[in-house]
Design an enzyme around this catalytic site. Structure first.
Site, short mmCIF file in Angstrom:
data_model
loop_
_atom_site.label_atom_id
_atom_site.label_comp_id
_atom_site.label_asym_id
_atom_site.label_seq_id
_atom_site.Cartn_x
_atom_site.Cartn_y
_atom_site.Cartn_z
N SER A 258 0.83 -1.20 0.00
CA SER A 258 0.00 0.00 0.00
C SER A 258 0.87 1.24 0.00
O SER A 258 2.03 1.21 0.39
CB SER A 258 -0.88 0.01 1.24
OG SER A 258 -0.05 0.17 2.37
N LYS A 259 0.23 2.33 -0.43
CA LYS A 259 0.89 3.62 -0.47
C LYS A 259 1.37 4.02 0.92
O LYS A 259 2.37 4.67 1.07
CB LYS A 259 -0.13 4.66 -0.95
CG LYS A 259 0.22 5.24 -2.28
CD LYS A 259 -0.76 6.35 -2.58
CE LYS A 259 -0.56 6.80 -4.01
NZ LYS A 259 -1.68 7.50 -4.54
N ARG A 260 0.57 3.61 1.89
CA ARG A 260 0.83 4.03 3.25
C ARG A 260 2.27 3.70 3.69
O ARG A 260 2.91 4.44 4.41
CB ARG A 260 -0.17 3.34 4.18
CG ARG A 260 -0.71 4.21 5.27
CD ARG A 260 -1.93 3.58 5.95
NE ARG A 260 -2.19 2.21 5.58
CZ ARG A 260 -1.73 1.15 6.23
NH1 ARG A 260 -0.97 1.30 7.27
NH2 ARG A 260 -2.03 -0.07 5.83
N GLN A 261 2.74 2.54 3.24
CA GLN A 261 4.05 2.11 3.73
C GLN A 261 5.20 2.47 2.79
O GLN A 261 6.33 2.10 3.02
CB GLN A 261 4.03 0.60 3.98
CG GLN A 261 3.08 0.25 5.08
CD GLN A 261 3.36 -1.13 5.66
OE1 GLN A 261 4.45 -1.65 5.55
NE2 GLN A 261 2.36 -1.70 6.27
N GLY A 262 4.91 3.14 1.71
CA GLY A 262 5.99 3.51 0.80
C GLY A 262 5.42 3.83 -0.56
O GLY A 262 4.22 3.77 -0.75
#
Ligand code: GLU
Length: 482
Positions: A258-262
């Site tokens: 996911s975008k959240r982690q990178g």
């Protein structure tokens, strides 16, 4: 092993343009490309843009330019004429309407006049009662008269797939093996929306057939759609292609990538200065491995070695550390001139004048040994081009008597120094030790600090060789206490 058939292998990458290319999309594109090349087949780019709510101007052009920057060439696509043009679904709307009509005529699809409001209520009800969120079939069995009536009254409608409620659908996937799905769990998928545009499912199946796609290689998230697609193929009396659903991409904590982690946008990796060669190599290993577990592969080598058989079923972890390692490997081992070309835009953006090509290539060579990406390389290289800045702690070291003695000594000697070879500079270092009675850190730290801005870093002769006489002396003179 090559895929054996008398039919030409034809595969496609069929992204919905979202404004950026997801790394998972690049993996799908790459595996399709490799499978086509390995089997002397064709790799097609088809744009699935029938969801007008998600239309983003410029997204198509961006996608194409990213694929080009990465170096994945397709044989047919929006900007390359082929026998099955156009390759952009929004330009094929009439084709889908025609096929929807065929399904209506054969009784494999039906008009549904349910309002948004009713459907919303239905979904809420189902959620409350923990039921599968599928359409309840209210319009499934409307009589021809009733349908005519409603059409005449211009009640908005969609066209739905009349998916059989009984039995199971069984199919084979090259990675997942035998898959069996209970038909009662499958929705009566909308095929044509109220705006007259097709949904992904109809357009995708129609195009895969018309474009003679033999293998559908795509992400695992589409595995659950296969029963609907098979039903569509069968309703039309078409041959069902082979299915290959690639494993999910995971974050290091094994959650879905996911975008959240990178970052998940290929463009942002290119912007940060990851080389296309490294990205391709890294992405190829997301779910695939070679027979001998070798890690470094050029695209050409991948084309020869790739095989669907060595794709894993379990999720593939997107490990940025590994990408950094791999990019560093490519930076260090590729032709220096090529790396220089690739680095140019990064230097220009940083406002560095690189007209002195000899210096530029020397800087690249020393920097690439120390950093994993081109953007970090530029940061490192700035020290050879811009005035140095010192922290308070560094300024204190510079001001020390020992440092000042060394600087004055060097300015005097360097001005007379004829030869700037590594040997000569090492000789000067030795001489300084003898004449001033300093050694080790006492000597190296103040000098490296003065010339390179930090106590540690490249060897002094290397720094001096890159800076040249004038700049070296200038940097030292600037630091002499007034
Ligand atoms: N348009 C779909 C996507 O963006 C394509 C899925 C498929 O390859 O069938 O993922």
């Amino acid at each position: 092993m090559n895929y054996k058939s008398d039919k030409e292998v034809r595969v496609r990458f069929a992204p919905s343009p979202t404004g950026f290319l997801h790394v998972g999309g690049l993996r799908t594109a790459l595996f399709n490309y490799l499978f086509a090349r390995k089997n002397n087949g064709k790799f097609i780019l088809r744009i699935e843009d029938t969801d007008r709510k998600r239309y983003i101007p410029g997204a198509l052009e961006k996608l194409i330019s990213t694929l080009k920057a990465i170096g994945l060439a397709y044989d047919e696509g929006p900007d390359i004429e082929g026998s099955y043009s156009p390759y952009v679904q929004s330009k094929r709307i009439n084709i889908y309407k025609k096929y929807a009509q065929i399904l209506l005529n054969s009784g494999n699809a039906y008009y549904c006049f349910c309002s948004e409001e009713r459907l919303k209520k239905l979904r809420e009800e189902q959620r409350k009662r923990k039921l599968n969120p599928v359409y309840d079939g209210k319009c499934r069995n409307l009589s021809t008269e009733e349908v005519k009536e409603k059409l005449k009254k211009k009640i908005p409608y969609v066209i739905r797939l009349k998916f059989p409620k009984k039995g199971t659908t069984v199919f084979y996937d090259k990675i997942h093996g035998r898959v069996e799905v209970d038909n009662s769990l499958v929705d009566d998928q909308i095929l044509i929306k109220s705006d007259g545009f097709p949904t992904y499912h109809l357009a995708n199946v129609v195009d895969d057939h018309l474009m003679k796609i033999t293998h559908i290689i795509r992400g695992e998230e589409w595995l659950s759609s296969v029963p609907k697609h098979i039903f569509l193929y069968k309703s039309f009396g078409w041959e069902v292609p082979k299915f290959v659903h690639l494993p999910l991409l995971l974050n290091p904590d094994r959650s879905k990538l996911s975008k959240r982690q990178g970052d998940v946008a290929v463009e942002s990796y290119l912007e940060k200065g990851y080389l296309p060669e490294a990205l391709i190599n890294f992405i190829a290993l997301l779910g695939w491995h070679s027979a001998d577990d070798k890690e470094i592969y050029s695209l050409k080598e991948l084309e020869k070695n790739f095989s669907l058989r060595r794709i894993n079923k379990s999720g593939a972890v997107f490990d940025i550390e590994k990408l950094n390692w791999m990019n560093g490997h490519y930076l260090r081992s590729m032709d220096i001139k090529y790396v220089g070309e690739k680095a140019k835009p990064f230097f220009e953006k940083a406002g560095i004048n690189i007209n002195d090509n000899e210096k530029y290539l020397k800087v690249i060579d020393i920097s690439r040994k120390r950093v994993p990406t081109l953007s970090q390389l530029v940061e490192f290289a700035k020290k050879f081009y811009f005035d140095l800045e010192f922290t308070e702690e560094y300024r204190a070291i510079i001001a020390e008597e020992n440092s000042q003695r060394i600087y004055s000594y060097w300015i005097k000697k360097l001005k007379k120094q004829e030869n700037w070879s590594e040997d000569e500079i090492n000789l000067l270092i030795k001489k300084t030790m003898e004449d001033l009675g300093v050694k080790g850190k006492e000597l190296y730290f103040p000098l490296r600090l003065a010339l390179f801005g930090s106590c540690t870093g490249p060897e002094l002769p290397t720094i001096i060789e890159i800076l040249g006489r004038e700049e070296t002396v200038k940097r030292l003179e600037k630091l002499i206490n007034k």
